[in-house]
Write a protein that holds these residues in place. Structure first.
Motif, PDB file in Angstrom:
ATOM      1  N   LEU A   1       0.842  -1.193   0.000  1.00 25.02           N
ATOM      2  CA  LEU A   1       0.000   0.000   0.000  1.00 25.02           C
ATOM      3  C   LEU A   1       0.874   1.238   0.000  1.00 25.02           C
ATOM      4  O   LEU A   1       1.910   1.268   0.661  1.00 25.02           O
ATOM      5  CB  LEU A   1      -0.888   0.007   1.254  1.00 25.02           C
TER       6      LEU A   1
ATOM      7  N   GLY B   1       0.475   5.482   0.523  1.00 24.49           N
ATOM      8  CA  GLY B   1      -0.350   6.634   0.870  1.00 24.49           C
ATOM      9  C   GLY B   1       0.277   7.886   0.289  1.00 24.49           C
ATOM     10  O   GLY B   1       0.919   7.834  -0.765  1.00 24.49           O
TER      11      GLY B   1
ATOM     12  N   ASN C   1      -3.338  -5.280  -1.249  1.00 25.48           N
ATOM     13  CA  ASN C   1      -3.650  -3.861  -1.110  1.00 25.48           C
ATOM     14  C   ASN C   1      -4.934  -3.662  -0.307  1.00 25.48           C
ATOM     15  O   ASN C   1      -4.989  -2.798   0.584  1.00 25.48           O
ATOM     16  CB  ASN C   1      -3.755  -3.213  -2.495  1.00 25.48           C
ATOM     17  N   ARG C   2      -5.961  -4.456  -0.590  1.00 19.11           N
ATOM     18  CA  ARG C   2      -7.221  -4.359   0.171  1.00 19.11           C
ATOM     19  C   ARG C   2      -6.990  -4.667   1.650  1.00 19.11           C
ATOM     20  O   ARG C   2      -7.487  -3.962   2.532  1.00 19.11           O
ATOM     21  CB  ARG C   2      -8.274  -5.327  -0.388  1.00 19.11           C
TER      22      ARG C   2
ATOM     23  N   GLN D   1      -5.207  -1.786   3.260  1.00 26.24           N
ATOM     24  CA  GLN D   1      -6.118  -0.667   3.525  1.00 26.24           C
ATOM     25  C   GLN D   1      -6.910  -0.912   4.807  1.00 26.24           C
ATOM     26  O   GLN D   1      -7.107   0.016   5.605  1.00 26.24           O
ATOM     27  CB  GLN D   1      -7.068  -0.467   2.341  1.00 26.24           C
TER      28      GLN D   1
ATOM     29  N   ARG E   1      -4.660  -0.322   7.714  1.00 23.44           N
ATOM     30  CA  ARG E   1      -4.440   1.123   7.867  1.00 23.44           C
ATOM     31  C   ARG E   1      -5.617   1.776   8.592  1.00 23.44           C
ATOM     32  O   ARG E   1      -5.427   2.605   9.472  1.00 23.44           O
ATOM     33  CB  ARG E   1      -4.214   1.784   6.504  1.00 23.44           C
ATOM     34  N   ARG E   2      -6.832   1.391   8.218  1.00 23.45           N
ATOM     35  CA  ARG E   2      -8.015   1.943   8.900  1.00 23.45           C
ATOM     36  C   ARG E   2      -7.980   1.614  10.392  1.00 23.45           C
ATOM     37  O   ARG E   2      -8.245   2.472  11.240  1.00 23.45           O
ATOM     38  CB  ARG E   2      -9.305   1.422   8.260  1.00 23.45           C
TER      39      ARG E   2
END
Length: 181
Positions: free
Chosen positions: A91, A93, A149-150, A153, A156-157
């Motif tokens: 990922l 950002g 990647n999903r 994410q 990360r949340r």
């Protein structure tokens, strides 16, 4: 660092394959405890090094480890084993990146390969004044890269929600309650 833009937009987008790395290290007596088992800290250092190479390759700029989101040990590594670290970008950002690392050990006498550890690390790219700077976007080419990647994410949340909760607890301890057992 050469190749790192001083200001403005980051380099053009790059694939995960562009920065992927496999690094191998022979585990020697100085890496182990008296029982011949490799210290977790030795494995952690190699994980950080491999992930740092991935982040540096992607950005071609200075990078620092911001966090280790998760590190799980599955099987021990022993003196004489070959430690292999497979690291790739999951990922990207604005200025940060998540790198996943899978560690395997190979018994060079038998050929047996064991999953030793897995980790997720966040790196931040830095400019010449050691401030966060934009990083190149990530191009996802395969279904496996899109899945990673999903999942990144989602991590990360969770990471950002936990950080927000910790900040709230510091500024207003009354809002921070320990859940019952």
């Amino acid at each position: 660092m050469a190749g790192c833009p001083k200001t403005g937009a980051p380099h053009s987008p790059k694939t995960a394959g562009y920065s992927r790395v496999t690094m191998c290290h022979m585990m020697l007596p100085q890496d182990t405890n008296p029982a011949g088992i490799v210290h977790g800290g030795v494995v952690m250092k190699h994980i950080d090094d491999a992930a740092g190479v991935v982040a540096l390759r992607h950005t071609r700029c200075s990078v620092v480890t911001a966090s280790i989101d998760r590190l799980d040990f599955h099987n021990p590594a022993f003196i004489g084993n070959l430690l292999s670290l497979k690291a790739s970008l999951n990922l990207v950002g604005t200025s940060s990146m998540e790198v996943g690392v899978r560690v395997e050990t190979e018994d060079l006498k038998t050929g047996e390969i064991r999953h030793t550890a897995s980790a997720y690390l966040t790196f931040v790219a830095l400019d010449d004044k050691f401030r966060p700077r934009p990083v190149p976007p990530l191009i996802l080419e395969t279904d496996e890269e899109r899945r990673r990647n999903r999942q990144a994410q989602a991590r990360r949340r969770v990471r950002l929600a936990e950080k927000s909760r910790e900040t709230s607890c510091r500024t207003d301890p009354e809002t921070c309650q320990t859940p019952p057992d």
